[in-house]
Scaffold this active site. Structure first.
Site, PDB file in Angstrom:
ATOM      1  N   HIS A   1       0.609  10.946  -9.741  1.00 17.87           N
ATOM      2  CA  HIS A   1      -0.233  11.835 -10.693  1.00 17.87           C
ATOM      3  C   HIS A   1      -0.054  11.480 -12.238  1.00 17.87           C
ATOM      4  O   HIS A   1      -0.187  12.101 -13.177  1.00 17.87           O
ATOM      5  CB  HIS A   1       0.210  13.207 -10.547  1.00 17.87           C
ATOM      6  CG  HIS A   1      -0.429  13.805  -9.232  1.00 17.87           C
ATOM      7  ND1 HIS A   1      -0.059  15.169  -8.989  1.00 17.87           N
ATOM      8  CD2 HIS A   1      -1.065  13.285  -7.994  1.00 17.87           C
ATOM      9  CE1 HIS A   1      -0.538  15.519  -7.651  1.00 17.87           C
ATOM     10  NE2 HIS A   1      -1.056  14.259  -7.394  1.00 17.87           N
TER      11      HIS A   1
ATOM     12  N   ASP B   1       3.500  12.761  -6.406  1.00 18.55           N
ATOM     13  CA  ASP B   1       3.314  13.578  -7.693  1.00 18.55           C
ATOM     14  C   ASP B   1       3.207  12.740  -8.887  1.00 18.55           C
ATOM     15  O   ASP B   1       3.288  11.713  -9.037  1.00 18.55           O
ATOM     16  CB  ASP B   1       3.933  15.003  -7.585  1.00 18.55           C
ATOM     17  CG  ASP B   1       3.463  16.343  -8.146  1.00 18.55           C
ATOM     18  OD1 ASP B   1       2.864  15.967  -9.300  1.00 18.55           O
ATOM     19  OD2 ASP B   1       3.316  17.186  -7.549  1.00 18.55           O
TER      20      ASP B   1
END
Length: 398
Positions: A245, A222
């Site tokens: 991310h 993430d």
């Protein structure tokens, strides 16, 4: 080991004059070793109470005694909270050994949302080259959502916090959470989890100010770093991110909430193989602001969305249009160089209600990772200026 302790805690040392030799003698400080409080360190026995006993001895002392987690050992800790306030203005934890979480099947207690918590501790320093291992693989495969899987290490109301040198891996949910804290220094950390691991953010910051993150490697499933609402004066320098991310501000304004983020600087960072590069994400229906934000000197390698403002953030499917939005303004993207894995190297999707104002882009050269393919920029209700950029940003309104 003694030399290491002397180096870190030079300000705690006492010096005596030896009349026989005519020399100064340096007396090392007392160290509270968790083994001396009953910790076994074989990675199997439950060492939670031993750590709590060592914490009580240090927290209740006015003489700044350091806690030692010795090298060549592995300590199993069940969910645990180390509470302050403490008598000493400074608490040192020497993390030279390893700490592991229980597996999912033997997790104790009903609260699965967090593992190790430091609460209301001022002047805490965790320094060392040990490892904190959340053993999250079974959690990732479960049907539990992110809020039902354990945060690795949480720091709540910990002013003057220092984290340095250690490795944090495989958390069940996000790895390191900084909340309601002021004056935080993070350097030379290593935070890793597989790219496929869900919601395993590297470092999350919320309701905190004066946070400095430097020379840190993060690769997770993430956000490498996520800056949440209520945060200000955040400096991120020389961070290596990937996979993951990217470095994100947000998400802000969820469930109609009021969120504010300001005075953020992200400089001299590298992103490789990430889903996003520099990202600001807000929900429709919220309010507040994200402003005075600088992304500068960013190196990109095969990044899917290198520059992204997304004011229509909706990860769970279809979202209805709302009549309020977080206001995004005074954001600069300067000195971005590298490759994009998609055509859309720059996406500025701003709120139909508020729009984005004073967006500045300059010294940008983002080319497609596939030679011969082009990159492009797209905008919606974005206002600002652009200098020399590849791709050209003709869609930005003056």
């Amino acid at each position: 080991m003694q030399q290491r302790i002397l180096f870190i805690f030079f300000n705690l040392l006492a010096i005596n004059w030896d009349q026989k030799t005519g020399e100064c003698q340096v007396i090392p400080p007392n160290v509270v070793d968790v083994v001396d409080h009953g910790a076994v360190g074989d990675g199997i026995a439950d060492d939670t109470q031993a750590f709590l006993d060592a914490w009580a001895a240090v927290c209740g002392s006015a003489s700044s005694l350091p806690i030692l987690v010795p090298t060549m050992t592995t300590f199993l800790l069940h969910p645990v909270t180390f509470k302050g306030p403490c008598q000493s203005p400074t608490i040192y934890l020497l993390l030279d050994g390893n700490i592991v979480a229980p597996d999912m099947a033997s997790w104790t207690g009903d609260d699965k949302s967090k593992w190790i918590v430091f609460s209301n501790v001022q002047g805490l320093s965790i320094i060392g080259d040990g490892t904190i291992d959340g053993r999250g693989s079974n959690w990732w495969q479960s049907n539990l959502d992110a809020h039902q899987r354990p945060i690795g290490t949480m720091f709540q109301n910990c002013n003057k916090l220092q984290l340095q040198g250690f490795t944090h891996i495989n958390s069940g949910s996000l790895h390191i959470s900084i909340a309601d804290s002021n004056g935080v220094s993070i350097s030379n950390l290593h935070v890793f989890a597989p790219e496929s691991s869900p919601n395993t953010d590297g470092i999350d910051i919320s309701r905190s100010s004066n946070v400095d993150i430097r020379v840190t490697d993060i690769g997770t499933g993430d956000d490498c770093i996520a800056i949440g609402g209520g945060s200000s004066y955040i400096n991120i320098t020389s961070v290596s991110c990937g996979p993951g991310h990217g470095i994100s501000i947000g998400s802000l304004g969820a469930n109609g909430g009021v969120d504010t983020v300001e005075q953020v600087s992200v400089k001299n960072c590298t992103l490789a193989g990430t889903t996003n590069g520099a990202r600001i994400k807000t929900w429709q229906g919220g309010s507040g602001f994200a402003r005075r934000i600088l992304f500068n000197e960013i190196t990109l390698t095969n990044v899917t969305n290198p520059i992204l403002i997304d004011q229509f953030y909706c990860p769970y499917g279809t979202c209805i249009n709302e009549t309020s939005a977080v206001e995004v303004s005074d954001v600069s993207f300067i000195g971005f160089h590298g490759t994009s894995s998609t055509e859309n190297a720059i996406t500025l999707e701003c709120s139909e209600i508020k729009g984005c104002s004073n967006i500045i882009l300059d010294d940008i050269n983002i080319v497609h990772v596939v030679p011969g393919q082009v990159t492009q920029a797209s905008c919606f209700n974005a206002h600002g200026t652009s200098g020399v950029t590849t791709p050209a940003i003709d869609c930005l309104s003056a």
